[in-house]
Design an enzyme around this catalytic site. Structure first.
Site, short mmCIF file in Angstrom:
data_model
loop_
_atom_site.label_atom_id
_atom_site.label_comp_id
_atom_site.label_asym_id
_atom_site.label_seq_id
_atom_site.Cartn_x
_atom_site.Cartn_y
_atom_site.Cartn_z
N HIS A 28 0.74 -0.86 0.30
CA HIS A 28 -0.30 0.83 -0.28
C HIS A 28 0.75 1.39 -0.15
O HIS A 28 0.11 2.68 -0.08
CB HIS A 28 -1.03 -0.08 1.28
N LYS A 57 -2.06 1.46 -11.10
CA LYS A 57 -3.02 0.67 -9.83
C LYS A 57 -4.24 1.54 -9.34
O LYS A 57 -4.00 2.71 -9.73
CB LYS A 57 -1.64 0.58 -8.39
#
Ligand code: MSP
Length: 514
Positions: free
Chosen positions: A168, A315
């Site tokens: 992340h 992404k």
């Protein structure tokens, strides 16, 4: 040789590793999704790939169990519920419905949708924890270290990239609390051995290598309980603790088939755990060790698909605002076109881009033109020349040879879904070419009947082979020929199509613009 047996004989030649058509079972699972936010295209893609495999194995005649669901405990869910001003239970009740709606809209043929807040799952998760504890693999200690709440994963300093979560790219939280630990380190050698011995334990092979290399760097014991929040499965030996959400979640694969019932005995070990590339470690090193500790057989294959990115190569993420909503997408396009596009476009196992332009392009050329026209031309000729009844005739050998059934079977066996679909569509093109070359409108009598019979039988095979990929459209084609899609054996051993009355079905795929 009778006409009906010609396809059967041809089919009988196809033998893939000796077991393609064997009866038996096929148990496939997807990851269970965090319902902390709404479903995104990555969730839909995973379910779609699993659905294609499940439907394919049903065609092969296997008894299939297909499990999917939602992963509803943990700090991430708890915080999302707080933000929504709801209790965690109310929140997951609401959110899991969205994942079910996704499955419905995308025609995902699951046998069970499991939610980890179900009483039965909680009971089994506790039983397994207890069993592992009684086997001496769980001890009390203190966890001090880094944790990423977004992936619900503990990280060592070595795992971090620039001090942040490697998935992340966010700073991790520091956790310091009493915790039960699972003796993960004890299983390192056994896992390495399992990887060596089992060719298909992780697919593709590159992912297997990654796990092997990471394992060689060492393996620490795993913190498997938390005390700083309570939204989880209570630890049976000490209810001050809740189980680490990954331990709870992984157990869904056995609670979903009612461990240790008859159904469990029938379907376990799983044939395929289908997952994305970010959670391979959890599904191999952690899951296998837990299973070994609980004396349960290991699953056969952990099958890893790639990630879907947006056309710009980014992404998908909420913060970037580029998340594609698969529910909204399914309301704007023919779902079969979306399914077709994703499988055809992205080589299975690799990352891929989603682009609406490309979806439309494939819909308009390969589905509306190639497949739609073949169906409509064939049905129109049966109506015009044979008063809507399929004539009897002989199959054209040259066209039949263009159906590379063996290659299709082999691709499916090798998880090359995109190549199998490409092969099937090659045959669709060959059929269109056959019409152009034979010019049936210039023929009469048995010559015309042979061409039309060949086309009708080819459409039947096409409907069957395309069923896992585009089920609604494949069923429409089958209905138009007066047949039902069941499995390969039924279709190939059933009677020929001669004498069946056809139903016209209108436009199979509308051409679309953006
Ligand atoms: N809850 C865990 C899994 C527990 S399984 C015992 C989890 N949930 S998730 O919602 O984050 O991800 C669910 C699945 O979606 C995972 O297999 C994940 O790899 C996959 N994907 C998440 N984003 C994706 C894309 N952008 N593209 C394709 N698949 C992706 O992890």
């Amino acid at each position: 040789m009778s006409k009906k047996s010609t396809f059967l004989t041809f089919f009988a030649k196809v033998k893939i590793r000796g077991d393609a058509l064997s009866k038996g079972k096929f148990y496939i699972t997807t990851a269970i999704d965090y319902p902390s936010s709404n479903p995104h295209l990555g969730h839909a893609y995973e379910k779609l790939c699993a659905d294609v495999l499940a439907r394919w194995h049903r065609l092969l005649g296997k008894e299939v169990f297909f499990l999917t669901g939602t992963d509803e405990h943990g700090i991430k869910i708890m915080r999302a519920a707080e933000k929504a001003n709801m209790s965690p239970q109310e929140f997951v009740d609401m959110q899991s419905e969205k994942f079910k709606e996704l499955c419905k809209l995308w025609n995902i043929s699951y046998d069970r949708f499991i939610r980890t807040t179900e009483a039965q799952h909680i009971k089994i998760a506790q039983e397994i924890f207890k069993k592992i504890y009684e086997n001496g693999d769980i001890y009390l200690g203190k966890y001090v270290g880094k944790y990423c709440p977004d992936c619900e994963t503990f990280y060592t300093e070595k795992d971090l990239v620039n001090g942040k979560c490697p998935v992340h790219n966010k700073p991790c939280e520091i956790v310091s609390e009493e915790s039960y630990f699972f003796r993960l380190s004890k299983y390192k050698e056994k896992i390495l051995e399992y990887l060596e011995k089992n060719e298909l334990s992780i697919w593709p092979a590159g992912k297997k290598e990654e796990i092997r290399n990471r394992l060689k760097n060492g393996l620490l014991d795993l913190s498997v309980s938390r005390t700083s929040f309570d939204w989880g499965v209570p630890v049976p030996i000490n209810p001050k603790h809740v189980q680490y959400v990954w331990v709870d979640a992984l157990i869904n694969y056995i609670s979903g088939i009612d461990y240790p019932s008859e159904r469990f005995k029938r379907f376990w070990p799983a044939d395929v755990h289908l997952i994305g590339k970010d959670i391979v470690w959890h599904h191999t090193v952690i899951w296998w060790s837990l299973l070994m500790s609980a004396n349960i057989e290991l699953p056969k294959t952990v099958l890893v698909h790639g990630f879907i990115q947006t056309a710009g190569g980014e992404k998908m993420s909420k913060s970037k605002g580029n998340v594609i909503d698969p529910i909204e997408l399914a309301k704007r396009y023919n779902v079969d076109a979306i399914r077709y596009y994703l499988i055809r476009e992205i080589p299975f196992g690799e990352d891929g881009y989603f682009s609406e332009e490309k979806l439309i392009e494939r819909n308009n050329t390969e589905l509306a033109n190639d497949l739609g026209n073949l169906v409509n031309r064939t049905l129109a000729m049966i109506e015009r020349y044979f008063n809507s009844t399929i004539p009897s005739g002989s199959l054209d050998n040259a066209l039949k040879e263009k159906l590379r059934l063996q290659a299709i079977m082999q691709h499916m066996q090798n998880f090359e879904l995109h190549l199998a679909l490409a092969e099937i569509m090659q045959f669709v093109k060959a059929c269109n070419q056959y019409i152009n070359e034979k010019e049936p409108w210039k023929k009469q009598g048995s010559e015309l009947a042979d061409i039309i019979y060949t086309l009708a039988e080819s459409l039947r095979v096409i409907a069957l082979l395309l069923h896992p990929f585009i089920p609604t459209s494949a069923e429409r084609i089958a209905n138009s020929l007066g047949i039902k899609i069941t499995n390969f054996e039924d279709i190939f051993s059933g009677k020929g199509l001669a004498g069946n009355r056809i139903e016209k079905i209108g436009i199979l795929f509308e051409k679309t613009k953006r």
